[in-house]
Design a protein around this motif. Structure first.
Motif, PDB file in Angstrom:
ATOM      1  N   THR A  85       0.830  -1.212   0.000  1.00 10.02           N
ATOM      2  CA  THR A  85       0.000   0.000   0.000  1.00 10.02           C
ATOM      3  C   THR A  85       0.861   1.257   0.000  1.00 10.02           C
ATOM      4  O   THR A  85       1.877   1.315   0.690  1.00 10.02           O
ATOM      5  CB  THR A  85      -0.913   0.026   1.236  1.00 10.02           C
ATOM      6  N   THR A  86       0.441   2.249  -0.771  1.00  6.13           N
ATOM      7  CA  THR A  86       1.076   3.570  -0.764  1.00  6.13           C
ATOM      8  C   THR A  86       0.003   4.605  -0.446  1.00  6.13           C
ATOM      9  O   THR A  86      -1.008   4.686  -1.146  1.00  6.13           O
ATOM     10  CB  THR A  86       1.711   3.900  -2.134  1.00  6.13           C
ATOM     11  N   PRO A  87       0.160   5.394   0.605  1.00  4.86           N
ATOM     12  CA  PRO A  87      -0.861   6.385   0.971  1.00  4.86           C
ATOM     13  C   PRO A  87      -1.055   7.426  -0.132  1.00  4.86           C
ATOM     14  O   PRO A  87      -0.176   7.650  -0.973  1.00  4.86           O
ATOM     15  CB  PRO A  87      -0.285   7.035   2.233  1.00  4.86           C
ATOM     16  N   LEU A  88      -2.221   8.039  -0.105  1.00  6.02           N
ATOM     17  CA  LEU A  88      -2.504   9.171  -0.983  1.00  6.02           C
ATOM     18  C   LEU A  88      -2.170  10.426  -0.202  1.00  6.02           C
ATOM     19  O   LEU A  88      -2.845  10.772   0.768  1.00  6.02           O
ATOM     20  CB  LEU A  88      -3.973   9.167  -1.403  1.00  6.02           C
ATOM     21  N   ALA A  89      -1.093  11.091  -0.591  1.00  4.89           N
ATOM     22  CA  ALA A  89      -0.599  12.255   0.154  1.00  4.89           C
ATOM     23  C   ALA A  89      -1.008  13.546  -0.542  1.00  4.89           C
ATOM     24  O   ALA A  89      -0.854  13.686  -1.762  1.00  4.89           O
ATOM     25  CB  ALA A  89       0.920  12.190   0.273  1.00  4.89           C
ATOM     26  N   ARG A  90      -1.506  14.503   0.244  1.00  3.23           N
ATOM     27  CA  ARG A  90      -1.893  15.802  -0.310  1.00  3.23           C
ATOM     28  C   ARG A  90      -0.855  16.847   0.095  1.00  3.23           C
ATOM     29  O   ARG A  90      -0.505  16.965   1.271  1.00  3.23           O
ATOM     30  CB  ARG A  90      -3.270  16.213   0.191  1.00  3.23           C
ATOM     31  N   THR A  91      -0.339  17.586  -0.872  1.00  5.58           N
ATOM     32  CA  THR A  91       0.643  18.641  -0.625  1.00  5.58           C
ATOM     33  C   THR A  91       0.174  19.921  -1.304  1.00  5.58           C
ATOM     34  O   THR A  91      -0.851  19.951  -1.991  1.00  5.58           O
ATOM     35  CB  THR A  91       2.031  18.250  -1.181  1.00  5.58           C
ATOM     36  N   TRP A  92       0.970  20.976  -1.120  1.00  4.54           N
ATOM     37  CA  TRP A  92       0.662  22.248  -1.800  1.00  4.54           C
ATOM     38  C   TRP A  92       0.731  22.092  -3.311  1.00  4.54           C
ATOM     39  O   TRP A  92       0.137  22.871  -4.055  1.00  4.54           O
ATOM     40  CB  TRP A  92       1.627  23.334  -1.348  1.00  4.54           C
ATOM     41  N   HIS A  93       1.451  21.083  -3.783  1.00  9.21           N
ATOM     42  CA  HIS A  93       1.634  20.887  -5.227  1.00  9.21           C
ATOM     43  C   HIS A  93       0.685  19.852  -5.812  1.00  9.21           C
ATOM     44  O   HIS A  93       0.794  19.511  -6.989  1.00  9.21           O
ATOM     45  CB  HIS A  93       3.079  20.467  -5.507  1.00  9.21           C
ATOM     46  N   LEU A 108       1.679  -1.559  -9.082  1.00 12.09           N
ATOM     47  CA  LEU A 108       2.678  -2.018  -8.116  1.00 12.09           C
ATOM     48  C   LEU A 108       2.170  -2.023  -6.681  1.00 12.09           C
ATOM     49  O   LEU A 108       2.723  -2.730  -5.832  1.00 12.09           O
ATOM     50  CB  LEU A 108       3.926  -1.119  -8.192  1.00 12.09           C
ATOM     51  N   THR A 109       1.131  -1.231  -6.390  1.00  6.27           N
ATOM     52  CA  THR A 109       0.708  -1.054  -5.007  1.00  6.27           C
ATOM     53  C   THR A 109      -0.746  -0.603  -4.957  1.00  6.27           C
ATOM     54  O   THR A 109      -1.273  -0.060  -5.936  1.00  6.27           O
ATOM     55  CB  THR A 109       1.599   0.012  -4.334  1.00  6.27           C
ATOM     56  N   TYR A 110      -1.402  -0.829  -3.800  1.00  8.28           N
ATOM     57  CA  TYR A 110      -2.722  -0.236  -3.589  1.00  8.28           C
ATOM     58  C   TYR A 110      -2.516   1.243  -3.281  1.00  8.28           C
ATOM     59  O   TYR A 110      -1.665   1.612  -2.458  1.00  8.28           O
ATOM     60  CB  TYR A 110      -3.446  -0.904  -2.425  1.00  8.28           C
ATOM     61  N   CYS A 111      -3.301   2.089  -3.917  1.00  8.62           N
ATOM     62  CA  CYS A 111      -3.124   3.543  -3.783  1.00  8.62           C
ATOM     63  C   CYS A 111      -4.188   4.120  -2.854  1.00  8.62           C
ATOM     64  O   CYS A 111      -5.387   4.064  -3.146  1.00  8.62           O
ATOM     65  CB  CYS A 111      -3.212   4.209  -5.158  1.00  8.62           C
ATOM     66  N   GLY A 112      -3.741   4.649  -1.729  1.00  6.02           N
ATOM     67  CA  GLY A 112      -4.650   5.266  -0.774  1.00  6.02           C
ATOM     68  C   GLY A 112      -4.912   4.361   0.417  1.00  6.02           C
ATOM     69  O   GLY A 112      -4.098   3.503   0.768  1.00  6.02           O
ATOM     70  N   ASP A 113      -6.078   4.546   1.030  1.00  4.58           N
ATOM     71  CA  ASP A 113      -6.463   3.819   2.236  1.00  4.58           C
ATOM     72  C   ASP A 113      -7.804   3.137   1.979  1.00  4.58           C
ATOM     73  O   ASP A 113      -8.822   3.802   1.798  1.00  4.58           O
ATOM     74  CB  ASP A 113      -6.574   4.802   3.409  1.00  4.58           C
TER      75      ASP A 113
END
Length: 260
Positions: free
Chosen positions: A104-112, A121-126
């Motif tokens: 699993t790879t988290p879904l990350a929120r940034t300014w960009h 390759l991985t589950y995206c998010g939660d």
């Protein structure tokens, strides 16, 4: 004399196969349904595919399903895999599969903007919150890790790219198949949200209605599917194959060596 009879029967099978292909293509054009993957149409002209369709006997497996809600609102992959594992007698828990075994790879929120992984390759998010999906390879990795810990000889295999008749052959042999389609088998939709994939730095636009389900039966007109959201479904053959093809024929099964 016997050889002449066999040759006539062979010619008759080829003619039936061609007529079947022409009929299906004409019907889909008249109904305004997009044609399936070009490889499928090409295969229908091949008598071996036609014979395989006939050789795969209709069958409905005795499969017990489970729902992904409320624990995993976006965990259809982990839930479908747990259903397949339970079919073979393993006490697989959907939440454990999602949180312990599925890459699993988290879904990350940034300014960009948003960042996450590559669903190949991985589950995206939660899966229990803001999550999307993964494809076949990470689900196979989760299944194989689980099976190894259980001391099982079974292994998960990536069937991506296989023709629909391969799925039917597996079911006719007693093997359920985890596959990707869309919610309620509706037309494919893509999300307005995108994210940058950590590995490649490339932008990815996800599907907004992708769904993972379990195929456990078929007959001449329908595929029998367990939907982790809605339970048992009968899906018309053309609809099933259309969505399966549009999702690039993604599928996973548990068994011995691949069949194609």
């Amino acid at each position: 004399m016997h050889t002449a009879v066999l040759e006539r029967k062979s010619k008759l099978r080829r003619a039936k196969s061609m007529l079947f292909c022409i009929f299906c293509t004409t019907l889909m054009l008249c109904l305004g349904i997009p044609l399936p993957h070009p490889g499928l149409l090409q295969s229908l002209e091949n008598t071996s595919i036609f014979d395989a369709e006939l050789s795969a006997a209709s069958r409905i497996l005795n499969l017990e399903g489970t729902f992904q809600l409320p624990e995993l609102p976006n965990g259809c992959e982990a839930t479908s895999l747990s259903i397949a594992l339970q079919y073979y007698g393993y006490p697989a828990d959907k939440v454990e599969i999602s949180e312990t075994y599925l890459p699993t790879t988290p879904l990350a929120r940034t300014w960009h903007g948003y960042y996450s992984g590559d669903p190949s390759l991985t589950y995206c998010g939660d899966a229990s919150g803001l999550g999307y999906y993964c494809f076949a390879a990470p689900l196979c990795a989760a299944a194989n890790r689980y099976l190894q810990e259980q001391g099982s000889v079974l292994r998960a295999f990536d069937l991506t790219g296989a023709e629909p008749f391969v799925l039917k052959q597996l079911v006719s042999q007693g093997t359920p198949v985890v596959f990707w389609a869309t919610l309620d088998f509706a037309p494919v939709q893509q999300s307005q949200r995108t994210w940058i994939m950590f590995d490649s730095g490339m932008e990815y636009r996800p599907y907004s209605n992708l769904h993972c389900l379990v195929l456990y039966g078929f007959d001449l007109f329908y595929y029998y599917v367990y939907d982790p959201l809605n339970g048992e479904m009968q899906v018309p053959r053309l609809v099933f194959e259309l969505r399966f093809n549009q999702m690039e024929r993604r599928a996973v099964y548990l068994s011995g060596p691949p069949v194609f």
